[in-house]
Enzyme design. Structure first.
Site, PDB file in Angstrom:
ATOM      1  N   HIS A  38       0.841  -1.208   0.000  1.00  0.00           N
ATOM      2  CA  HIS A  38       0.000   0.000   0.000  1.00  0.00           C
ATOM      3  C   HIS A  38       0.873   1.253   0.000  1.00  0.00           C
ATOM      4  O   HIS A  38       0.608   2.220  -0.719  1.00  0.00           O
ATOM      5  CB  HIS A  38      -0.869   0.047   1.264  1.00  0.00           C
ATOM      6  CG  HIS A  38      -1.845  -1.070   1.392  1.00  0.00           C
ATOM      7  ND1 HIS A  38      -1.737  -2.036   2.360  1.00  0.00           N
ATOM      8  CD2 HIS A  38      -2.967  -1.356   0.676  1.00  0.00           C
ATOM      9  CE1 HIS A  38      -2.757  -2.882   2.249  1.00  0.00           C
ATOM     10  NE2 HIS A  38      -3.515  -2.497   1.239  1.00  0.00           N
ATOM     11  N   LYS A 150      -1.233  -6.955  -7.784  1.00  0.00           N
ATOM     12  CA  LYS A 150      -1.413  -8.251  -7.111  1.00  0.00           C
ATOM     13  C   LYS A 150      -2.846  -8.733  -7.323  1.00  0.00           C
ATOM     14  O   LYS A 150      -3.083  -9.903  -7.550  1.00  0.00           O
ATOM     15  CB  LYS A 150      -1.118  -8.107  -5.622  1.00  0.00           C
ATOM     16  CG  LYS A 150      -1.463  -9.348  -4.859  1.00  0.00           C
ATOM     17  CD  LYS A 150      -0.634  -9.479  -3.623  1.00  0.00           C
ATOM     18  CE  LYS A 150      -1.103 -10.656  -2.824  1.00  0.00           C
ATOM     19  NZ  LYS A 150      -2.454 -10.404  -2.285  1.00  0.00           N
ATOM     20  N   GLN A 154      -9.016  -7.620 -10.229  1.00  0.00           N
ATOM     21  CA  GLN A 154      -9.677  -6.408  -9.717  1.00  0.00           C
ATOM     22  C   GLN A 154      -9.266  -5.196 -10.564  1.00  0.00           C
ATOM     23  O   GLN A 154     -10.104  -4.368 -10.941  1.00  0.00           O
ATOM     24  CB  GLN A 154      -9.293  -6.190  -8.255  1.00  0.00           C
ATOM     25  CG  GLN A 154      -9.707  -4.835  -7.713  1.00  0.00           C
ATOM     26  CD  GLN A 154      -9.509  -4.729  -6.205  1.00  0.00           C
ATOM     27  OE1 GLN A 154     -10.308  -5.204  -5.441  1.00  0.00           O
ATOM     28  NE2 GLN A 154      -8.437  -4.070  -5.772  1.00  0.00           N
TER      29      GLN A 154
END
Ligand code: PAF
Length: 286
Positions: A38, A150, A154
């Site tokens: 993140h 990753k 999505q």
């Protein structure tokens, strides 16, 4: 100075002000339990945009009935301290009631792209993701939103949603961040036992093996999948749920490989289901 904002109307007021001033807004949506993966996306946004906003929201809509919504790690104080250190401007941290004050009546539904891979295993998951991402985009009004490679499926679905709904937002895919031993960073790695943590880097090793086969001219998916399965069976105690070769970003299953392909894995350990992938091919950076 990092500010934590809990109300939608306040967040919208802040971003509207920056937009009037002509400032660019970078956005990193998260479910918290932040790790280096993140932080890498946030640092990229800080380097590229005037203002960086992140969200921390564990979205109930994207968890199935038998998934880990209640157990999902929540550590907002630690998350805020981490993003303060790197210079994120705002953390949007709404409650579930703020995001979903009543029963949801209008959902965004994903078609074919959600019918394969993770979407097939987790019915409704990507509908929940795109519904919340739509809401977050309308609240934060970013110019650029950063998503990790990753979760490559999505990323492909969010890119398609942005096209289909004409969001004026650029989606930037950020490379997978790995531990020194190759394990992809994930909020779910904390669920691994010591022994499983030792085995988990073999997921990446099996993908490297596949990449070597591809570089040596192998173009048959079945052969690549069989080699990955053999390697994982020998080197991990996890249950191999999926080894698949799909085109990327179209997500069409490939027998004979050409163009960009996406090799993805899902392995279930005792308390953690890990996913990993590589995108390889002639034009993988497109
Ligand atoms: O990738 C995630 O953490 C989530 O799916 C996202 C994009 C924050 C939506 O809840």
């Amino acid at each position: 100075m990092t500010e934590v904002i809990t109300h939608i109307s306040e967040m919208q007021k802040i971003t509207s002000k920056f937009k009037r001033q002509g400032k660019t807004i970078g956005f990193v949506p998260t479910m918290g339990a932040l790790h280096d993966g993140h932080l890498t996306m946030m640092k990229q946004s800080i380097a590229e945009q005037d203002i960086t906003i992140i969200s921390v929201f564990v979205n109930p809509l994207q968890f199935g009935p038998n998934e880990d919504f209640d157990a999902y790690p929540r550590q907002i104080e630690q998350d805020v301290a981490m993003v303060k250190d790197i210079g994120v401007d705002y953390v949007f941290y709404p409650t579930t009631e703020e995001m979903y004050p009543g029963a949801i009546d209008v959902n965004v539904t994903v078609g074919r792209l959600a019918s394969v891979l993770e979407g097939e295993k987790r019915p409704g998951h990507f509908d929940g993701v795109v519904t919340v991402v739509n809401k977050l985009f309308n609240i934060v009004q970013p110019d650029v939103a950063y998503f990790g490679k990753k979760d490559a499926q999505q990323l492909a679905i969010v890119e398609k949603m942005v096209d289909d709904f004409n969001h004026n937002i650029l989606i930037r895919g950020v490379d997978i961040v790995r531990e020194a031993d190759g394990l992809a960073k994930s909020s779910r790695n904390v669920y691994l036992t010591d022994q499983e943590r030792k085995e988990a880097p073999h997921l990446y090793q099996s993908l490297k093996l596949a990449e070597r086969l591809y570089q040596n001219g192998e173009r048959n998916s079945d052969t690549i999948i069989a080699e990955i399965n053999k390697y994982l069976t020998h080197n991990t105690s996890g249950h191999i749920e999926e080894v698949a070769v799909y085109s990327y970003p179209e997500l069409i299953e490939q027998q004979n490989i050409s163009g960009n392909i996406f090799i993805s894995l899902a392995v279930k350990f005792s308390q953690a289901r890990l996913i990993d992938n590589v995108i390889i091919g002639d034009n993988k950076d497109d």
